[in-house]
Scaffold this motif. Structure first.
Motif, mmCIF file in Angstrom:
data_model
loop_
_atom_site.group_PDB
_atom_site.id
_atom_site.type_symbol
_atom_site.label_atom_id
_atom_site.label_comp_id
_atom_site.label_asym_id
_atom_site.label_seq_id
_atom_site.Cartn_x
_atom_site.Cartn_y
_atom_site.Cartn_z
ATOM 1 N N VAL A 181 0.906 -1.151 -0.008
ATOM 2 C CA VAL A 181 -0.033 0.102 -0.013
ATOM 3 C C VAL A 181 0.860 1.184 0.074
ATOM 4 C CG1 VAL A 181 -1.620 1.318 1.487
ATOM 5 C CG2 VAL A 181 -2.033 -0.959 1.158
ATOM 6 N N GLU A 182 2.070 1.019 0.855
ATOM 7 C CA GLU A 182 2.980 2.338 0.920
ATOM 8 C C GLU A 182 3.647 2.595 -0.627
ATOM 9 O OE1 GLU A 182 7.172 3.643 3.035
ATOM 10 O OE2 GLU A 182 5.834 1.947 3.612
ATOM 11 N N LYS A 183 3.959 1.366 -1.353
ATOM 12 C CA LYS A 183 4.557 1.273 -2.751
ATOM 13 C C LYS A 183 3.715 1.879 -3.685
ATOM 14 C CE LYS A 183 7.104 -1.831 -5.689
ATOM 15 N NZ LYS A 183 7.661 -2.928 -5.955
ATOM 16 N N HIS A 184 2.484 1.624 -3.635
ATOM 17 C CA HIS A 184 1.401 1.592 -4.801
ATOM 18 C C HIS A 184 0.495 2.831 -4.354
ATOM 19 C CE1 HIS A 184 3.315 -1.635 -7.305
ATOM 20 N NE2 HIS A 184 3.190 -2.435 -6.163
ATOM 21 N N ASN A 206 -2.555 7.786 4.151
ATOM 22 C CA ASN A 206 -2.800 6.312 4.913
ATOM 23 C C ASN A 206 -4.117 5.998 4.693
ATOM 24 O OD1 ASN A 206 -0.163 6.655 6.583
ATOM 25 N ND2 ASN A 206 -0.797 8.651 7.009
ATOM 26 N N ILE A 207 -4.329 4.701 4.622
ATOM 27 C CA ILE A 207 -5.533 3.991 4.757
ATOM 28 C C ILE A 207 -5.755 3.172 5.664
ATOM 29 C CG2 ILE A 207 -6.076 4.531 2.380
ATOM 30 C CD1 ILE A 207 -5.450 1.443 1.905
ATOM 31 N N THR A 208 -6.765 2.678 6.235
ATOM 32 C CA THR A 208 -7.088 1.437 7.173
ATOM 33 C C THR A 208 -7.141 0.353 6.289
ATOM 34 O OG1 THR A 208 -8.252 2.706 8.687
ATOM 35 C CG2 THR A 208 -8.525 0.079 8.800
ATOM 36 N N LEU A 209 -6.216 -0.818 6.554
ATOM 37 C CA LEU A 209 -5.995 -1.719 5.755
ATOM 38 C C LEU A 209 -7.480 -2.729 5.732
ATOM 39 C CD1 LEU A 209 -2.653 -3.329 6.301
ATOM 40 C CD2 LEU A 209 -3.152 -2.282 4.316
ATOM 41 N N PRO A 210 -7.838 -3.059 4.419
ATOM 42 C CA PRO A 210 -9.044 -3.903 4.470
ATOM 43 C C PRO A 210 -8.868 -5.211 4.200
ATOM 44 C CG PRO A 210 -8.775 -2.957 2.306
ATOM 45 C CD PRO A 210 -7.552 -2.536 3.049
ATOM 46 N N LEU A 211 -8.271 -5.822 5.503
ATOM 47 C CA LEU A 211 -7.754 -7.208 5.491
ATOM 48 C C LEU A 211 -8.781 -7.971 6.459
ATOM 49 C CD1 LEU A 211 -6.117 -9.714 4.733
ATOM 50 C CD2 LEU A 211 -4.662 -8.877 6.446
ATOM 51 N N LEU A 247 -10.315 1.010 -2.316
ATOM 52 C CA LEU A 247 -11.512 0.372 -3.143
ATOM 53 C C LEU A 247 -11.048 -1.065 -3.467
ATOM 54 C CD1 LEU A 247 -12.232 3.197 -5.700
ATOM 55 C CD2 LEU A 247 -13.195 2.687 -3.830
ATOM 56 N N TRP A 248 -10.494 -1.705 -2.563
ATOM 57 C CA TRP A 248 -10.402 -3.047 -2.466
ATOM 58 C C TRP A 248 -10.476 -3.763 -1.221
ATOM 59 C CZ3 TRP A 248 -5.985 -4.776 0.363
ATOM 60 C CH2 TRP A 248 -5.095 -3.818 0.735
ATOM 61 N N ARG A 249 -10.701 -4.993 -1.057
ATOM 62 C CA ARG A 249 -10.478 -5.648 0.296
ATOM 63 C C ARG A 249 -10.278 -7.168 0.166
ATOM 64 N NH1 ARG A 249 -16.304 -3.559 -0.120
ATOM 65 N NH2 ARG A 249 -17.554 -5.173 -0.782
ATOM 66 N N ILE A 250 -9.611 -7.589 1.062
ATOM 67 C CA ILE A 250 -9.280 -8.846 1.168
ATOM 68 C C ILE A 250 -10.056 -9.620 2.224
ATOM 69 C CG2 ILE A 250 -7.271 -10.403 1.430
ATOM 70 C CD1 ILE A 250 -5.604 -8.501 -0.258
#
Length: 433
Positions: A181-184, A206-211, A247-250
């Motif tokens: 996320v930091e790289k892209h 910064n975002i909250t990781l959607p994991l 706009l993605w989640r895992i």
């Protein structure tokens, strides 16, 4: 299989060493991009394993090492070391002038985008905003369609795969995702369609990781399958809020014995097929590298999706491009193939093995691809339904720019190109002969 590195793979072309400075430089670039040795002036880039992605690397290397800007078409027309070197030498003055003009155009667009960014940042809460720049046409189109049909799941992509992770560590996976996320920047991007002078994408710091993680290892195989199927079906009813990143989640389902179901969901506007494959490969490699070295940091890229936007902003002002498409599509008439009412049907056709193998043999005999054969069949079908002697279809292609590291940048680079073909009886007979 043995390691192919260092093996002699004869190209079938007599080796002729480079004879001048341009050929020596070009041969070295071929060798670097194709990971081959002793490439001669008669060797063909595509015959040696070059493809569209490697071609972008070659163009970027030519620009960086030789300080000249040539186009994709130039390499397709001049695909040997000798031919492309001759092209560069013959048209040196024109290429230099085009390179200078391209740099001036790029600087002009960058200045305009910086001014747009400053205007927007001056009127917004900027604490967590890293960058702001216009949306691409493909992003606008996909976002518009998904907003127009919020319940349809359109462009809500779901990729579900089973993976084996014998020594699974949730914390390590979380760290790998955080580093990517930091790289892209595209993984930290949301959109704004109405608050500013143009539609923009906003890259957040910064975002909250959607994991998320769910352990279903104690359930039977049938119960596990039902849970995953119900999950993916229900997720389509919860579309992404395109105005909020990410706009993605895992979601990771533990099904036991070191096996997991990996469900990756994303709005298609930020990821195309190549980018998805690249992201999954990078995530897997990074996960295992962190197992060996917890302090490992991936190398940042020298380009971003913004470079693609810059190239688009340059191209859309190019009168050569504008005039070409105006001329190409001047007599275009939409085929009157269907009734006025709207009906959404889906049909599936499965090819048996015999027909599939027959297509492969035909493609080999004609020195073409199955894709070209099926496209030809589609064009012929349109001709039978259309009274005109020309048919036009949309061919999906990639618009990745030829800047450094562009093959590694995540984003959606798709574009649909109008492809017009004369299908008059005379042309068809000539083609058949």
């Amino acid at each position: 299989l043995p390691d192919p590195d260092g093996m002699a793979m004869d190209s079938g072309v007599q080796y002729i060493a480079p004879r001048n400075e341009t050929e020596r430089a070009m041969a070295a670039l071929f060798e670097s991009v194709l990971n081959r040795q002793e490439i001669g002036v008669k060797d063909d880039f595509f015959s040696l394993g070059g493809d569209s992605i490697k071609l972008l690397r070659l163009l970027s290397a030519i620009r960086k090492q030789l300080n000249v800007r040539i186009h994709i078409a130039d390499v397709y027309k001049n695909s040997t070391v000798e031919a492309i070197s001759l092209h560069i030498d013959q048209y040196a003055d024109e290429i230099v002038q085009n390179t200078i003009a391209a740099k001036e155009d790029e600087q002009e667009v960058r200045t305009a985008l910086n001014e747009l960014r400053e205007r927007i940042l001056s009127s917004a809460n900027t604490e967590n905003i890293e960058d702001v720049f216009p949306m691409s046409p493909i992003e606008k189109g996909m976002i518009f369609e998904s907003l127009l049909n919020p319940e349809s799941g359109i462009y809500h992509d779901q990729m579900v795969n089973q993976v084996s992770l014998p020594d699974f560590s949730y914390d390590r996976l979380q760290l790998a995702l955080a580093l990517l996320v930091e790289k892209h920047p595209i993984l930290r991007t949301g959109f704004n369609l109405g608050d500013y002078e143009t539609e923009v994408q906003i890259v957040y710091k910064n975002i909250t990781l959607p994991l998320s993680y769910e352990d279903i290892s104690t359930l039977t195989g049938g119960e596990q399958q039902r849970i995953v199927s119900d999950f993916t079906a229900s997720e389509l009813k919860h579309p992404f809020n395109v105005f909020v990143a990410p706009l993605w989640r895992i979601t990771l389902f533990n099904i036991g014995n070191g096996h997991f179901v990996f469900a990756f969901q994303v709005h298609h506007a930020i990821i195309d097929g190549w980018s998805y494959a690249s992201l999954m490969t990078e995530l897997t490699d990074l996960y295992f590298k962190l197992g060996e070295d917890p302090s490992y940091k991936p190398t940042l890229l020298k380009s971003s999706y913004k470079d693609f936007i810059i190239q688009y902003e340059i191209d859309k002002k190019n009168h050569t491009i504008i005039d070409f498409w105006k001329s190409e599509l001047a007599d275009q008439v939409k085929p009157d193939l269907f009734a006025d009412e709207y009906k959404n049907d889906t049909f599936y056709v499965h090819l048996d093995t015999e027909l599939e193998q027959g297509l492969d043999r035909t493609a080999a005999a004609l020195n073409t691809s199955v894709k070209v054969i099926t496209l030809s069949a589609w064009l012929y079908l349109l001709k039978t339904l259309n009274y005109r002697q020309q048919v036009t279809v949309g061919l999906v292609t990639s618009n990745r720019p030829d800047c450094e590291d562009s093959d590694k940048v995540l984003g959606c680079y798709l574009n649909t190109i109008p492809f017009k073909l004369d299908v008059s009886p005379a042309q068809l007979c000539t083609a058949h002969i």
